[in-house]
Design an enzyme around this catalytic site. Sequence first.
Site, mmCIF file in Angstrom:
data_model
loop_
_atom_site.group_PDB
_atom_site.id
_atom_site.type_symbol
_atom_site.label_atom_id
_atom_site.label_comp_id
_atom_site.label_asym_id
_atom_site.label_seq_id
_atom_site.Cartn_x
_atom_site.Cartn_y
_atom_site.Cartn_z
ATOM 1 N N GLU A 1 -22.456 -9.092 -22.157
ATOM 2 C CA GLU A 1 -23.510 -9.515 -21.214
ATOM 3 C C GLU A 1 -22.915 -9.928 -19.870
ATOM 4 O O GLU A 1 -23.231 -10.985 -19.319
ATOM 5 C CB GLU A 1 -24.378 -10.631 -21.820
ATOM 6 C CG GLU A 1 -25.252 -10.115 -22.957
ATOM 7 C CD GLU A 1 -26.371 -11.054 -23.379
ATOM 8 O OE1 GLU A 1 -26.594 -12.075 -22.723
ATOM 9 O OE2 GLU A 1 -27.030 -10.730 -24.381
HETATM 10 C C1 LIG Z 1 -18.251 -6.771 -29.358
HETATM 11 C C2 LIG Z 1 -18.992 -6.132 -28.272
HETATM 12 C C3 LIG Z 1 -20.353 -5.960 -28.372
HETATM 13 C C4 LIG Z 1 -21.056 -5.292 -27.375
HETATM 14 N N1 LIG Z 1 -22.374 -5.029 -27.544
HETATM 15 C C5 LIG Z 1 -22.992 -4.200 -26.655
HETATM 16 C C6 LIG Z 1 -24.312 -3.750 -26.893
HETATM 17 O O1 LIG Z 1 -24.947 -4.098 -27.887
HETATM 18 N N2 LIG Z 1 -24.867 -2.902 -26.012
HETATM 19 C C7 LIG Z 1 -24.199 -2.476 -24.893
HETATM 20 O O2 LIG Z 1 -24.752 -1.701 -24.135
HETATM 21 N N3 LIG Z 1 -22.954 -2.913 -24.626
HETATM 22 C C8 LIG Z 1 -22.334 -3.744 -25.486
HETATM 23 N N4 LIG Z 1 -21.054 -4.180 -25.242
HETATM 24 C C9 LIG Z 1 -20.401 -3.762 -24.017
HETATM 25 C C10 LIG Z 1 -20.123 -4.899 -23.054
HETATM 26 O O3 LIG Z 1 -21.277 -5.251 -22.374
HETATM 27 C C11 LIG Z 1 -18.993 -4.390 -22.154
HETATM 28 O O4 LIG Z 1 -17.831 -4.485 -22.918
HETATM 29 C C12 LIG Z 1 -18.878 -5.146 -20.892
HETATM 30 O O5 LIG Z 1 -19.924 -4.811 -20.059
HETATM 31 C C13 LIG Z 1 -17.570 -4.868 -20.167
HETATM 32 O O6 LIG Z 1 -17.272 -3.500 -20.061
HETATM 33 P P1 LIG Z 1 -15.843 -2.951 -20.519
HETATM 34 O O7 LIG Z 1 -15.525 -3.518 -21.839
HETATM 35 O O8 LIG Z 1 -15.871 -1.499 -20.378
HETATM 36 O O9 LIG Z 1 -14.827 -3.592 -19.515
HETATM 37 P P2 LIG Z 1 -14.439 -3.086 -17.996
HETATM 38 O O10 LIG Z 1 -15.681 -2.771 -17.307
HETATM 39 O O11 LIG Z 1 -13.417 -2.031 -18.191
HETATM 40 O O12 LIG Z 1 -13.836 -4.378 -17.431
HETATM 41 C C14 LIG Z 1 -12.513 -4.797 -17.734
HETATM 42 C C15 LIG Z 1 -12.222 -6.087 -16.978
HETATM 43 O O13 LIG Z 1 -12.358 -5.873 -15.577
HETATM 44 C C16 LIG Z 1 -13.217 -6.863 -15.028
HETATM 45 N N5 LIG Z 1 -13.922 -6.281 -13.895
HETATM 46 C C17 LIG Z 1 -14.626 -5.140 -13.838
HETATM 47 N N6 LIG Z 1 -15.107 -4.963 -12.595
HETATM 48 C C18 LIG Z 1 -14.706 -6.012 -11.858
HETATM 49 C C19 LIG Z 1 -14.885 -6.432 -10.511
HETATM 50 N N7 LIG Z 1 -15.576 -5.741 -9.631
HETATM 51 N N8 LIG Z 1 -14.319 -7.584 -10.124
HETATM 52 C C20 LIG Z 1 -13.596 -8.320 -10.967
HETATM 53 N N9 LIG Z 1 -13.411 -7.987 -12.252
HETATM 54 C C21 LIG Z 1 -13.949 -6.855 -12.688
HETATM 55 C C22 LIG Z 1 -14.136 -7.270 -16.158
HETATM 56 O O14 LIG Z 1 -14.633 -8.576 -15.942
HETATM 57 C C23 LIG Z 1 -13.190 -7.210 -17.341
HETATM 58 O O15 LIG Z 1 -12.479 -8.405 -17.412
HETATM 59 C C24 LIG Z 1 -20.362 -4.855 -26.229
HETATM 60 C C25 LIG Z 1 -18.996 -5.074 -26.106
HETATM 61 C C26 LIG Z 1 -18.310 -5.681 -27.120
HETATM 62 C C27 LIG Z 1 -16.836 -5.845 -26.979
#
Ligand SMILES: Cc1cc2nc3c(=O)[nH]c(=O)nc-3n(C[C@H](O)[C@H](O)[C@H](O)COP(=O)(O)OP(=O)(O)OC[C@H]3O[C@@H](n4cnc5c(N)ncnc54)[C@H](O)[C@@H]3O)c2cc1C
Length: 849
Positions: free
Chosen positions: A502
């Site tokens: 989220e």
């Molecule tokens: C256990 C689990 C359950 C989930 N459940 C759902 C679900 O039910 N439905 C769904 O749709 N999604 C779900 N998600 C997805 C979740 O919302 C995403 O993991 C999240 O949005 C982050 O995306 P990412 O993991 O690809 O990280 P990335 O987008 O690759 O980010 C990696 C890091 O970079 C940072 N970052 C990215 N952009 C910036 C910026 N501009 N400035 C500073 N920092 C930045 C982020 O904060 C993070 O620390 C789930 C994820 C997990 C792990």
Amino acid sequence: MLTLLWFVVVLAALVVLAYTNATGIAWTLAFAALLALSWSASLLPVWINGVLSAAFVLVAVVLNLTRLRRSLVSDRVLAVFRKVMPPMSQTERDAIEAGTVWWDAELFSGRPNWAKLLAVPPPSLTPDEQHFLDHEVDALCAMVTDWETTNVYKDLPPQVWQTIKDKGFLGMSIPKEYGGLGFSAYAHSEVMTKLSTHSGTVSVTVMVPNSLGPGELLQHYGTDLQKRYYLPRLAKGLEIPCFALTNPHAGSDAAAIPDYGIVCMGEHEGRRVLGLRVTWEKRYITLGPVATLLGLAFRAYDPDHLVGDQEDIGITCALIPTTHPGVEIGRRHMPLNAVFQNGPTWGRDVFIPMEWIIGGQPMLGNGWRMLMESLAAGRGISLPASSTGMAKLAVRATGGYARVRKQFKTPIGMFEGIEEPLARMGGNLYMMDAVRVLTARAVDLGEKPAVLSGITKLHLTERGRKVVTDAMDIAGGKGICMGPSNFIGAAYMQLPVLITVEGANILTRSLIVFGQGAIRCHPFVLKEIEATRETDRAKASTAFDAAMFGHLRFTLANLARALVMGFTGSHFVRIPSNVAPETRRYYQQLTRFSAALAFLSDVSMGSLGGALKRKEKLSARLGDVLSLLYLCSATLKRYEVDGRPPDDAPLMHWAIWDAMFNAQNALEGVISNFPNRLVATLMRRVVFPLGRPYVIPSDKLGHEVARLLIEPSATRDRLTAGAYISRDPDDPGNLIERALAATIAAAPVEAKIRAATRDGRLAATPPPGAGIEWPIDKATSDGIITAVEADVLREARELTERVIRVDDFASDLGISLLQPNDPVAAPAPIARTASESESLRRRVGLFAE
Ligand SMILES: Cc1cc2nc3c(=O)[nH]c(=O)nc-3n(C[C@H](O)[C@H](O)[C@H](O)COP(=O)(O)OP(=O)(O)OC[C@H]3O[C@@H](n4cnc5c(N)ncnc54)[C@H](O)[C@@H]3O)c2cc1C
């Protein structure tokens, strides 16, 4: 001399006019009077008086004659603004405009009206909600142990799944008219908190259907037909929902999802209907592997203009039964050893009828707005409650453990080194719970507090992680060795899940809190932006002029206020008379922080403009100040709502001092890293004219807080209220509770034995070969303690023995028994009775005997 006095009066007038946010007329009259004084008493040479008067007349005429002012000043600034304003995409606009502004606007105003906060009625539960919390939630907790769920079933046991569905856990937020429980946000938060004190897997499983997902979206945007069909089914658990937004190539940047749907005609149930051919690839989808109803976000396109002129319609949300041909549900992810259902889903050219779009055809392209609006409220409830629950578990169990676990013949909780993390745990939890409750209250009052829910999610999950990490350090090896008697390891592993979902925390801190906060909470910035977008020239000119000059006066006011409060230690700030006397100074000091934040924000936005968005570290620190002001507000509010219990005061004081110190560091971080050093010098002189006054909470205060955690008391109960305490005598939490009570009861007996050892009545070292029971036996036989007292001591020792024990396993850690063909590892949940699962556990040797 008189001239000097005149200059002092001019300076004072400047400060007073700015401080009071005086109107243009007041400024004009005041300076006219000062100039008249200078002329009449010949305070300045005639030529200087002449130059000053000419300048005054010029400025006064331009600024007081509206038409002239607009054409000479504001219209020109507006033209520059229009050129330099970075373009804002529709998705950015939806994200910024989503939800409402509440107490955050006061915190950004430089003069928060504390009476408003104090007047917010405290939350309460209805009898039904209280009953559910005391009975259904307790019963559900009693059915699971995190260890068994994670290591035996790799899923919730079937009977637990059934209870979750039958008792309405999946429909807490669905209104009663649709068969849901119709709980308030506060009740929902209470349930999530309690579940999270016991089982992360249960808590996440229950969280998703009640948070951002099909249920929530249907309630607000669904067609009547969709609501009437799906909501009752979701409420009763006849449908298991999931919501799929995240794509492997678009995580944080979710608006950039490459998943798409093409508007076209297609076959559905034997008829040719209008719909979309959808292609998606999603991952991390919670409940995905078991979902029957897939909420899906994709970008809709209409290349053949079947529904309108637009080709790129925008992000759209649909509900798709997972049995629909083409819907693929993948295998499972394993998120940090937590076994809630989570996995990928994909589909290629899957045709869905238009009626599956949430809200039907009119809502095509409105998906992002729907998601942002739902997130504005939802993210302030479930995840903050979960992290608070885990922190309650950590504080309650670790506090008890620190009292019963001895080293160097002393309970470890009494060492100063351990007091430090204990104090952090207590202070953080007190503040976390306060924030959780206040944000839920805001939602129940009808707000969708976009900025505050982001702050709540970010800071409560971060603090939850700190609390649990501190708990791990205090537990030592006991926290490291996993097994059914480890009370903290699972929370330590699972908490990062809350950090990521989220809105991952780094992103939220760097981009959202201040980025959205500054625009939404600031009294003028949004008005200025809107004026730059206004196409009617006259309207734009009027609106921009009012916003710009309002903004100017606002900035001057905050400059003067920050400076004056900095010099006077904010002692003269007026605050409501009905606050607890011991908190008066905090309200005054937080007012000073509010003015400093507003001033630094304006100077940062004014001098960096659009570049501030890329200066994430500065933006994050400004956001931290706003966040800490909110966290402190909630803490002070809680102290009042709880009835100002004197015994809880150390927790409140610790939390506020810690937050003020961190807010000061955040301000200092902005100033010392500000690119323009001249501006930075001005900032420092205004915000910290006499240096940085805030210090970390004192060691004495930390000692008081730590003591509150390691002994049973009403304060400890209030701090951990809502934590589930298992009645199972083997449950580690239950054991710690009993060991703590027994240890406290045994303390006077131990003191008698120590005194006897000191004065030589009892030998300090037992005879060779005598067991550890010898001092008790000898003290009893010598009449130093009674037989009853000996039993009290023995019970304390026995329970402590059990508490400090850790689990061990078969040499291969049971891996050989978890191969694919082994029933324990079968992918489908296996129906077992409690006694069957107990015998299975013993057979596979996963547990220490
Ligand atoms: C256990 C689990 C359950 C989930 N459940 C759902 C679900 O039910 N439905 C769904 O749709 N999604 C779900 N998600 C997805 C979740 O919302 C995403 O993991 C999240 O949005 C982050 O995306 P990412 O993991 O690809 O990280 P990335 O987008 O690759 O980010 C990696 C890091 O970079 C940072 N970052 C990215 N952009 C910036 C910026 N501009 N400035 C500073 N920092 C930045 C982020 O904060 C993070 O620390 C789930 C994820 C997990 C792990």
